[in-house]
Write a protein that holds these residues in place. Structure first.
Motif, PDB file in Angstrom:
ATOM      1  N   ARG A 108       0.816  -1.208   0.000  1.00 12.24           N
ATOM      2  CA  ARG A 108       0.000   0.000   0.000  1.00 12.24           C
ATOM      3  C   ARG A 108       0.852   1.261   0.000  1.00 12.24           C
ATOM      4  O   ARG A 108       1.852   1.365   0.727  1.00 12.24           O
ATOM      5  CB  ARG A 108      -0.907   0.030   1.228  1.00 12.24           C
ATOM      6  N   GLY A 109       0.435   2.251  -0.795  1.00 10.56           N
ATOM      7  CA  GLY A 109       1.089   3.547  -0.805  1.00 10.56           C
ATOM      8  C   GLY A 109       0.767   4.341   0.450  1.00 10.56           C
ATOM      9  O   GLY A 109      -0.290   4.171   1.060  1.00 10.56           O
ATOM     10  N   ARG A 112      -1.265   8.068  -1.591  1.00 11.15           N
ATOM     11  CA  ARG A 112      -2.346   7.907  -2.563  1.00 11.15           C
ATOM     12  C   ARG A 112      -2.493   6.423  -2.884  1.00 11.15           C
ATOM     13  O   ARG A 112      -2.144   5.965  -3.978  1.00 11.15           O
ATOM     14  CB  ARG A 112      -2.042   8.726  -3.824  1.00 11.15           C
ATOM     15  N   PRO A 113      -3.000   5.655  -1.920  1.00 14.12           N
ATOM     16  CA  PRO A 113      -3.007   4.196  -2.090  1.00 14.12           C
ATOM     17  C   PRO A 113      -3.892   3.689  -3.214  1.00 14.12           C
ATOM     18  O   PRO A 113      -3.740   2.548  -3.644  1.00 14.12           O
ATOM     19  CB  PRO A 113      -3.502   3.698  -0.721  1.00 14.12           C
ATOM     20  N   SER A 114      -4.810   4.497  -3.709  1.00 14.20           N
ATOM     21  CA  SER A 114      -5.660   4.028  -4.807  1.00 14.20           C
ATOM     22  C   SER A 114      -4.961   4.117  -6.156  1.00 14.20           C
ATOM     23  O   SER A 114      -5.442   3.544  -7.146  1.00 14.20           O
ATOM     24  CB  SER A 114      -6.964   4.821  -4.850  1.00 14.20           C
ATOM     25  N   GLU A 115      -3.839   4.841  -6.252  1.00 11.09           N
ATOM     26  CA  GLU A 115      -3.021   4.856  -7.469  1.00 11.09           C
ATOM     27  C   GLU A 115      -2.122   3.623  -7.442  1.00 11.09           C
ATOM     28  O   GLU A 115      -1.380   3.411  -6.484  1.00 11.09           O
ATOM     29  CB  GLU A 115      -2.176   6.122  -7.558  1.00 11.09           C
ATOM     30  N   THR A 164       2.417   5.772  -3.646  1.00  8.45           N
ATOM     31  CA  THR A 164       1.331   5.028  -4.286  1.00  8.45           C
ATOM     32  C   THR A 164       1.588   3.529  -4.142  1.00  8.45           C
ATOM     33  O   THR A 164       2.647   3.095  -3.683  1.00  8.45           O
ATOM     34  CB  THR A 164       1.190   5.413  -5.764  1.00  8.45           C
ATOM     35  N   THR A 165       0.623   2.742  -4.532  1.00 11.43           N
ATOM     36  CA  THR A 165       0.629   1.302  -4.265  1.00 11.43           C
ATOM     37  C   THR A 165       1.321   0.522  -5.384  1.00 11.43           C
ATOM     38  O   THR A 165       1.167   0.849  -6.564  1.00 11.43           O
ATOM     39  CB  THR A 165      -0.820   0.817  -4.097  1.00 11.43           C
ATOM     40  N   TRP A 193      -9.178   0.687  -7.751  1.00  6.81           N
ATOM     41  CA  TRP A 193      -7.827   1.153  -8.054  1.00  6.81           C
ATOM     42  C   TRP A 193      -7.806   1.976  -9.336  1.00  6.81           C
ATOM     43  O   TRP A 193      -8.504   1.672 -10.307  1.00  6.81           O
ATOM     44  CB  TRP A 193      -6.881  -0.029  -8.244  1.00  6.81           C
ATOM     45  N   LYS A 196      -2.245   3.009 -13.035  1.00  9.32           N
ATOM     46  CA  LYS A 196      -1.567   3.888 -13.991  1.00  9.32           C
ATOM     47  C   LYS A 196      -0.577   3.145 -14.880  1.00  9.32           C
ATOM     48  O   LYS A 196      -0.128   3.701 -15.892  1.00  9.32           O
ATOM     49  CB  LYS A 196      -0.878   5.040 -13.267  1.00  9.32           C
ATOM     50  N   ALA A 346       5.868   4.419  -9.147  1.00  4.54           N
ATOM     51  CA  ALA A 346       5.219   4.420  -7.838  1.00  4.54           C
ATOM     52  C   ALA A 346       5.483   5.705  -7.071  1.00  4.54           C
ATOM     53  O   ALA A 346       4.714   6.061  -6.170  1.00  4.54           O
ATOM     54  CB  ALA A 346       5.691   3.216  -7.023  1.00  4.54           C
ATOM     55  N   LEU A 350       0.143  10.728 -10.927  1.00  4.21           N
ATOM     56  CA  LEU A 350      -0.598  10.222 -12.079  1.00  4.21           C
ATOM     57  C   LEU A 350      -0.460  11.210 -13.226  1.00  4.21           C
ATOM     58  O   LEU A 350      -0.543  12.420 -13.019  1.00  4.21           O
ATOM     59  CB  LEU A 350      -2.072  10.053 -11.714  1.00  4.21           C
TER      60      LEU A 350
END
Length: 443
Positions: A108-109, A112-115, A164-165, A193, A196, A346, A350
């Motif tokens: 996990r980031g 911005r863990p959803s990136e 990021t993740t 998620w 990218k 990472a 984005l």
């Protein structure tokens, strides 16, 4: 290399030097070899092979990969979450309902863990008859090489932290119709998620072709041109505004080429501008169909005698995907390149959603949406008939969302924008064309 590319390479080297300097010596060629040997030892990893035998078949191989991810997680203070997405499948090459399971480790980031950046390979193997689930199918190069690369990347990158993740995935069912890639693409969507980049590694461990040609200095990167998730409206827009060569996957390929020119992995990138090899496919394709930027790493020259073949000798030719046909120094170099690319992706923001206004005027206005984590932007342009982006204009105002280029007639150029993070790490270029955004078309 042109002066512009030389300058860009210097900028990239400056931004990459600190986080990536230690990457190369951390990759262990001995570990890669040991992991391939272990995967080969399961006899076959066919998707429809036995799942409950402790020593043979796809089930044993999956459980071993899961255990290796858990060891890496223990070494980083339990920084990896292990997930086992699964579904029952039937398909043209899976005539009876079969349990399909991917092995996924999630780092996990912190911001911005959803990136998400995904490094993946398929763990299943096959012999000459794609339906034969019992015969030995060692699958050393196809694709134990990619699976061991993913495991090694997890060991190395899990010792670092990222905003990021990063997701590491061993996929099942590739040889039976890209089933594991489709399962992971669906899982990524279910998790919400924003992927990218997908780095798919499939056949990355040999340097000698079946005709004797040797090439251990290059790796191929395959990327789609027009977006696979495009519709008639997008195709009509592309005819009017351009962008046939500017999909997110194509710009990801350019980005990887730039990283390879600045990080001492010992490899050059040979960009192959098609989605995969002629008439063939890989697990990057389901992601492209879902609108996700995805590329395939593969060897510079393939050895068809030692790929998708029963173990045998005919007319003096030895067939079969065995470990003795692999080049582990080469595999280590491809692993280092993956690590370098994933590390940078990472850390970077984005790529921003970008557009350009230039029709029927003597200037161009490039616009972009703010990118989370960006402290600066670069606005790029390139002639429509050249491969690489040219000289950028840097914008150090993080609140800026447009730049007017006086005297630049848009008919002759393509435009794009990249985002720069606080540590100087830069995103790929997002092209200002229809379908250029690093997001699914629905987004």
């Amino acid at each position: 290399m042109s002066p512009v590319r030389t300058k860009f390479a210097a900028l990239l080297a400056l931004s990459l030097a600190s986080p990536l300097a230690a990457a190369a010596p951390e990759v262990s060629e001995a570990r890669l070899r040991a992991d391939v040997e272990r995967l080969v030892s399961f006899g076959t990893r066919h998707t429809m092979s036995v799942q409950d035998d402790p020593k043979r078949g796809i089930g044993a191989a999956r459980r071993w990969a899961e255990a290796e991810f858990r060891k890496a997680s223990t070494a980083c203070g339990n920084c990896l979450e292990i997930a086992l997405p699964e579904r029952m499948v039937t398909a043209e090459r899976v005539p009876v309902p079969t349990r399909l399971v991917n092995v996924v480790a999630i780092q996990r980031g912190t911001e911005r863990p959803s990136e998400v950046v995904i490094i993946q390979a398929h763990i299943d193997s096959r012999a000459s008859d794609v339906m034969n689930a019992t015969i030995d199918a060692p699958g050393a190069n196809d694709d134990a090489s990619g699976t061991t690369l993913v495991l090694e990347a997890a060991r190395v990158l899990s010792q670092r932290t990222f905003p990021t993740t990063v997701v590491y995935a061993a996929l099942s069912g590739e040889e039976q119709g890209l089933l594991g890639g489709r399962l992971l693409a669906d899982y990524a969507k279910e998790q919400g998620w924003t992927v990218k980049a997908v780095l798919n590694n499939d056949i990355v461990g040999n340097s000698r072709g079946s005709d004797g040609l040797i090439d251990d200095g290059n790796v191929r990167v395959f990327s789609e041109g027009p977006r696979a998730d495009g519709d008639d409206r997008l195709r009509a827009q592309a005819r009017r505004f351009g962008g046939e060569n500017d999909s997110p996957s194509r710009n990801l390929s350019r980005y990887i080429n730039d990283v390879a020119s600045t990080v001492p992995t010992g490899l050059n990138v040979r960009q192959v501008w098609r989605a995969d090899r002629m008439g063939r496919g890989g697990d990057q394709l389901p992601f492209q169909e879902a609108g996700v930027p995805a590329i395939r790493f593969s060897v510079a020259v393939e050895d068809y005698d030692h790929q998708h073949q029963d173990l045998r000798t005919e007319n003096g030719t030895v067939y079969g995907d065995t470990i003795d046909e692999m080049d582990f120094p080469y595999l280590a170099r491809v692993t280092r390149l993956n690590i370098a690319v994933a590390d940078r992706l990472a850390r970077a923001p984005l790529p921003p959603v970008t557009s350009a206004e230039a029709a029927v005027q003597t200037f161009t206005t490039v616009k972009w949406q703010p990118a989370a984590g960006a402290v600066a932007y670069r606005v790029w342009r390139r002639r429509t008939d050249v491969r690489d982006w040219g000289e950028p204009v840097r914008i150090d105002d993080p609140a800026a969302t447009s730049l007017k280029l006086d005297g630049v007639r848009g008919d002759d150029w393509l435009f794009g924008v990249s985002a720069i993070g606080a540590d100087g790490t830069e995103s790929p270029v997002s092209s200002a064309v229809p379908g250029g955004a690093f997001l699914p078309r629905a987004g």
